[in-house]
Design a protein around this motif. Structure first.
Motif, PDB file in Angstrom:
ATOM      1  N   PHE A  56       0.835  -1.190   0.000  1.00  0.00           N
ATOM      2  CA  PHE A  56       0.000   0.000   0.000  1.00  0.00           C
ATOM      3  C   PHE A  56       0.875   1.248   0.000  1.00  0.00           C
ATOM      4  N   ASP A  57       0.348   2.326  -0.528  1.00  0.00           N
ATOM      5  CA  ASP A  57       1.007   3.617  -0.493  1.00  0.00           C
ATOM      6  C   ASP A  57       0.752   4.251   0.871  1.00  0.00           C
ATOM      7  N   PRO A  58       1.776   4.396   1.717  1.00  0.00           N
ATOM      8  CA  PRO A  58       1.531   4.922   3.064  1.00  0.00           C
ATOM      9  C   PRO A  58       1.071   6.356   3.063  1.00  0.00           C
ATOM     10  N   LYS A  59       1.246   7.075   1.936  1.00  0.00           N
ATOM     11  CA  LYS A  59       0.830   8.465   1.865  1.00  0.00           C
ATOM     12  C   LYS A  59      -0.644   8.608   1.512  1.00  0.00           C
ATOM     13  N   ALA A  60      -1.242   7.506   1.066  1.00  0.00           N
ATOM     14  CA  ALA A  60      -2.655   7.562   0.672  1.00  0.00           C
ATOM     15  C   ALA A  60      -3.519   7.573   1.918  1.00  0.00           C
ATOM     16  N   PRO A  61      -4.422   8.544   2.054  1.00  0.00           N
ATOM     17  CA  PRO A  61      -5.253   8.633   3.263  1.00  0.00           C
ATOM     18  C   PRO A  61      -6.195   7.451   3.388  1.00  0.00           C
ATOM     19  N   GLY A  62      -6.227   6.892   4.600  1.00  0.00           N
ATOM     20  CA  GLY A  62      -7.179   5.817   4.876  1.00  0.00           C
ATOM     21  C   GLY A  62      -6.869   4.523   4.194  1.00  0.00           C
ATOM     22  N   VAL A  63      -5.655   4.393   3.630  1.00  0.00           N
ATOM     23  CA  VAL A  63      -5.323   3.163   2.920  1.00  0.00           C
ATOM     24  C   VAL A  63      -4.181   2.473   3.642  1.00  0.00           C
ATOM     25  N   GLY A  64      -4.355   1.208   3.918  1.00  0.00           N
ATOM     26  CA  GLY A  64      -3.311   0.443   4.584  1.00  0.00           C
ATOM     27  C   GLY A  64      -3.891  -0.827   5.124  1.00  0.00           C
ATOM     28  N   PRO A  65      -3.081  -1.834   5.397  1.00  0.00           N
ATOM     29  CA  PRO A  65      -3.610  -3.102   5.871  1.00  0.00           C
ATOM     30  C   PRO A  65      -4.505  -2.952   7.089  1.00  0.00           C
ATOM     31  N   SER A  66      -4.169  -2.029   8.010  1.00  0.00           N
ATOM     32  CA  SER A  66      -4.951  -1.900   9.238  1.00  0.00           C
ATOM     33  C   SER A  66      -6.327  -1.308   8.982  1.00  0.00           C
ATOM     34  N   SER A  67      -6.505  -0.633   7.802  1.00  0.00           N
ATOM     35  CA  SER A  67      -7.786   0.001   7.509  1.00  0.00           C
ATOM     36  C   SER A  67      -8.746  -0.941   6.799  1.00  0.00           C
ATOM     37  N   ARG A  68      -8.262  -2.103   6.357  1.00  0.00           N
ATOM     38  CA  ARG A  68      -9.126  -3.048   5.656  1.00  0.00           C
ATOM     39  C   ARG A  68      -9.980  -3.789   6.671  1.00  0.00           C
ATOM     40  N   THR A  69     -11.237  -3.979   6.396  1.00  0.00           N
ATOM     41  CA  THR A  69     -12.146  -4.557   7.372  1.00  0.00           C
ATOM     42  C   THR A  69     -12.738  -5.868   6.883  1.00  0.00           C
ATOM     43  N   ILE A  70     -13.101  -6.698   7.838  1.00  0.00           N
ATOM     44  CA  ILE A  70     -13.844  -7.927   7.572  1.00  0.00           C
ATOM     45  C   ILE A  70     -15.057  -7.912   8.479  1.00  0.00           C
ATOM     46  N   ARG A  71     -16.231  -7.996   7.878  1.00  0.00           N
ATOM     47  CA  ARG A  71     -17.468  -7.998   8.639  1.00  0.00           C
ATOM     48  C   ARG A  71     -18.234  -9.272   8.339  1.00  0.00           C
ATOM     49  N   THR A  72     -19.046  -9.698   9.284  1.00  0.00           N
ATOM     50  CA  THR A  72     -19.839 -10.911   9.105  1.00  0.00           C
ATOM     51  C   THR A  72     -21.321 -10.589   9.299  1.00  0.00           C
ATOM     52  N   ILE A  73     -22.145 -11.235   8.494  1.00  0.00           N
ATOM     53  CA  ILE A  73     -23.597 -11.096   8.609  1.00  0.00           C
ATOM     54  C   ILE A  73     -24.222 -12.489   8.508  1.00  0.00           C
ATOM     55  N   PRO A  74     -24.756 -13.025   9.593  1.00  0.00           N
ATOM     56  CA  PRO A  74     -25.453 -14.312   9.503  1.00  0.00           C
ATOM     57  C   PRO A  74     -26.727 -14.157   8.659  1.00  0.00           C
ATOM     58  N   LEU A  75     -26.873 -15.010   7.671  1.00  0.00           N
ATOM     59  CA  LEU A  75     -28.053 -14.988   6.810  1.00  0.00           C
ATOM     60  C   LEU A  75     -28.565 -16.411   6.614  1.00  0.00           C
ATOM     61  N   ASP A  76     -29.862 -16.589   6.773  1.00  0.00           N
ATOM     62  CA  ASP A  76     -30.495 -17.873   6.483  1.00  0.00           C
ATOM     63  C   ASP A  76     -31.165 -17.745   5.122  1.00  0.00           C
ATOM     64  N   LEU A  77     -30.529 -18.309   4.109  1.00  0.00           N
ATOM     65  CA  LEU A  77     -31.032 -18.145   2.747  1.00  0.00           C
ATOM     66  C   LEU A  77     -32.229 -19.035   2.440  1.00  0.00           C
ATOM     67  N   THR A  78     -32.616 -19.879   3.397  1.00  0.00           N
ATOM     68  CA  THR A  78     -33.853 -20.642   3.203  1.00  0.00           C
ATOM     69  C   THR A  78     -35.075 -19.768   3.402  1.00  0.00           C
ATOM     70  N   GLU A  79     -34.859 -18.539   3.918  1.00  0.00           N
ATOM     71  CA  GLU A  79     -35.960 -17.595   4.170  1.00  0.00           C
ATOM     72  C   GLU A  79     -35.687 -16.284   3.417  1.00  0.00           C
ATOM     73  N   PRO A  80     -35.859 -16.290   2.103  1.00  0.00           N
ATOM     74  CA  PRO A  80     -35.536 -15.082   1.318  1.00  0.00           C
ATOM     75  C   PRO A  80     -36.279 -13.832   1.769  1.00  0.00           C
ATOM     76  N   ARG A  81     -37.509 -13.985   2.276  1.00  0.00           N
ATOM     77  CA  ARG A  81     -38.285 -12.814   2.691  1.00  0.00           C
ATOM     78  C   ARG A  81     -37.670 -12.101   3.887  1.00  0.00           C
ATOM     79  N   ARG A  82     -36.808 -12.765   4.616  1.00  0.00           N
ATOM     80  CA  ARG A  82     -36.205 -12.179   5.818  1.00  0.00           C
ATOM     81  C   ARG A  82     -34.845 -11.534   5.558  1.00  0.00           C
ATOM     82  N   ILE A  83     -34.345 -11.618   4.340  1.00  0.00           N
ATOM     83  CA  ILE A  83     -33.014 -11.088   4.053  1.00  0.00           C
ATOM     84  C   ILE A  83     -32.981  -9.577   4.243  1.00  0.00           C
TER      85      ILE A  83
END
Length: 248
Positions: A56-83
């Motif tokens: 990564f370019d350290p001079k680029a604002p907000g860019v760097g390994p520490s700024s990358r995120t991983i989020r999780t969302i539990p989804l039950d795809l057997t119930e499409p109406r609830r997505i």
């Protein structure tokens, strides 16, 4: 770097795609049915061999390994109406560079023995949930001029005995991808048709067929994931619309 949402992230192909995208330094939104399995995957991706390794370019604002995120969302795809309600509980990013539909279920049975619930389960998970999730995420995808990838199957190209419900859902998924491509010219749309792949789903299929499971007989999930990510990384003057990956 971009932001990618992956369904079926705790499955074989979904996990392999998440690993490759994480290595490239992208933000990830991981979905799956089990919160515990999602949390374990996210922890592995943050700290393990697949943690972000891009330069990564350290001079680029907000860019760097520490700024990358991983989020999780539990989804039950057997119930499409609830997505929609499930997504409303999370503050999703306003732009989405890619949506990878890797979730799926399969249960083999002759048509004579397939009851309505089996058809509904296949269509709900493999087709209707993909359509609903795509619909809900279209604004974010349009903002980024993003890429939608449908992990289909060679069963979506040819239906064999006892595969009727699964193949029907995958034929429908192909139609969904083709229509989306025609309706949303700012998006790129790819369908990947894997042949038999060494996943837990394949282990289940072999058991249903009454045959032993040997991992070396099938394509590796990482191989399918590499083909998929290569499609995502195709320069913007072209799109890989359809690609088939078979074991060799």
């Amino acid at each position: 770097m971009g932001t990618y949402l992956i369904t079926g992230a705790t499955g074989g192909i979904g996990t392999a795609v998440a690993e490759l995208l994480r290595e490239r330094g992208h933000d990830l939104v991981l979905t799956g049915r089990s919160p515990d399995r999602l949390d374990k995957l996210a922890a592995t991706l943050r700290t393990g061999a697949h943690a972000a390794t891009q330069v990564f370019d350290p001079k680029a604002p907000g860019v760097g390994p520490s700024s990358r995120t991983i989020r999780t969302i539990p989804l039950d795809l057997t119930e499409p109406r609830r997505i929609e309600a499930a997504l409303a509980l999370d503050d999703l990013p306003p732009r989405l560079d890619g949506l990878v539909h890797a979730a799926g279920v399969v249960h083999l049975s002759p048509i004579a023995d397939l009851e309505a619930d089996e058809w509904i389960d296949h269509l709900s998970v493999n087709l209707v949930s993909a359509a609903e999730l795509t619909r809900l995420l279209l604004p974010a995808l349009r903002t980024a001029q993003g890429h939608v990838v449908f992990v289909n199957s060679t069963a979506g190209l040819r239906a064999n005995p006892e595969w009727a419900a699964y193949a029907a859902s995958k034929f429908g998924l192909r139609a969904l991808a083709d229509s989306l491509r025609a309706e949303e010219p700012s998006l790129r749309v790819t369908t990947v048709y894997p042949g038999r792949t060494a996943t837990e789903m394949q282990r289940s299929v072999r058991a249903q067929e009454g045959h032993p499971y040997a991992e070396d007989d099938f394509a590796a999930p990482s191989t399918v994931a590499r083909v998929l990510v290569n499609a995502l990384e195709t320069p913007r003057d072209a799109v890989v619309s359809d690609v088939t990956v078979r074991p060799h």
